[in-house]
Write an enzyme that holds these catalytic residues in place. Structure first.
Site, PDB file in Angstrom:
ATOM      1  N   VAL A   8       0.874  -1.166   0.000  1.00 37.16           N
ATOM      2  CA  VAL A   8       0.000   0.000   0.000  1.00 37.16           C
ATOM      3  C   VAL A   8       0.914   1.220   0.000  1.00 37.16           C
ATOM      4  CG1 VAL A   8      -2.016  -1.064   1.093  1.00 37.16           C
ATOM      5  CG2 VAL A   8      -0.230  -0.071   2.520  1.00 37.16           C
ATOM      6  N   SER A   9       0.379   2.351  -0.429  1.00 34.24           N
ATOM      7  CA  SER A   9       1.213   3.539  -0.620  1.00 34.24           C
ATOM      8  C   SER A   9       1.527   4.297   0.662  1.00 34.24           C
ATOM      9  CB  SER A   9       0.548   4.487  -1.613  1.00 34.24           C
ATOM     10  OG  SER A   9       0.417   3.841  -2.861  1.00 34.24           O
ATOM     11  N   THR A  10       0.665   4.207   1.669  1.00 32.52           N
ATOM     12  CA  THR A  10       0.900   4.951   2.903  1.00 32.52           C
ATOM     13  C   THR A  10       0.689   4.058   4.114  1.00 32.52           C
ATOM     14  OG1 THR A  10      -1.390   5.681   3.150  1.00 32.52           O
ATOM     15  CG2 THR A  10       0.056   7.093   1.819  1.00 32.52           C
ATOM     16  N   GLN A  13      -3.016   3.300   5.102  1.00 29.62           N
ATOM     17  CA  GLN A  13      -3.850   2.425   4.286  1.00 29.62           C
ATOM     18  C   GLN A  13      -3.843   0.997   4.831  1.00 29.62           C
ATOM     19  OE1 GLN A  13      -2.051   3.279   0.443  1.00 29.62           O
ATOM     20  NE2 GLN A  13      -3.914   4.324  -0.201  1.00 29.62           N
TER      21      GLN A  13
END
Length: 182
Positions: A8-10, A13
């Site tokens: 996931v990007s962050t 998330q």
């Protein structure tokens, strides 16, 4: 071994929906951007793969967000005798398989994901430009009290001591000092 790669990007998330219901022996999970392959758990996984393993990935965009990285990763993984399976797209790649249709699908879908990312960034830049023009976008709030840094420097404290006291890098103190002298 059945190995899962989740990204996931962050940090905020959630990863729960990725590879849900897939029986895995080991999972590697990154919470960072897929803009390049410099990801700790991806590199950890790549270093620990063994011939006969299968890497499971929820979808192509979780592996890479640009086409060259995607193709390089798939080639690198399959060259080790490891199978890679993208569940959402129902694509599987192995070292002894040379299916031109699957390669075409991987390339096309990877390009679509890269295009999607580029369009999102373009819309974001446009929105920021409009907000700046309207005086509504001020950027990120400063994370360093510049006045306090300047005050400590003027009081005769060394750059290193100021950095230690403020909990920032020496280079940040040097930059603030240079900006204050201009």
């Amino acid at each position: 071994m059945d190995i899962g790669y989740i990204r996931v990007s962050t940090v905020e998330q959630k990863t729960a929906r990725q590879l849900e219901g897939v029986k895995l022996d080991k999972t590697y999970e990154d919470k960072c951007s897929g803009k390049d392959t410099n990801r700790p758990e991806l590199n950890n996984m790549l270093n620990n793969l063994r011939k006969g393993d299968t890497v499971h990935v929820h979808d192509i965009s979780r592996m890479a967000r640009n086409i060259s990285d995607l193709l390089d990763l798939v080639k690198s993984i399959t060259a080790q005798g490891v199978t890679i399976r993208f569940h959402k797209e129902a694509l599987t790649f192995t070292s002894n398989q040379n299916d031109p249709m699957q390669k075409l699908m991987l390339t096309m879908l990877g390009a679509v994901y890269e295009f999607e990312k580029d369009m999102m960034l373009e819309r974001q830049r446009e929105g920021i430009a409009i907000a700046k023009a309207a005086g509504k976008y001020k950027g990120r709030k400063p994370s360093v009290d510049r006045d306090k840094v300047i005050e400590l420097l003027k009081g005769g404290m060394s750059i290193r001591k100021v950095a230690a006291q403020m909990g920032i890098a020496n280079s940040t103190v040097q930059l603030i000092k240079k900006e204050a002298q201009q």
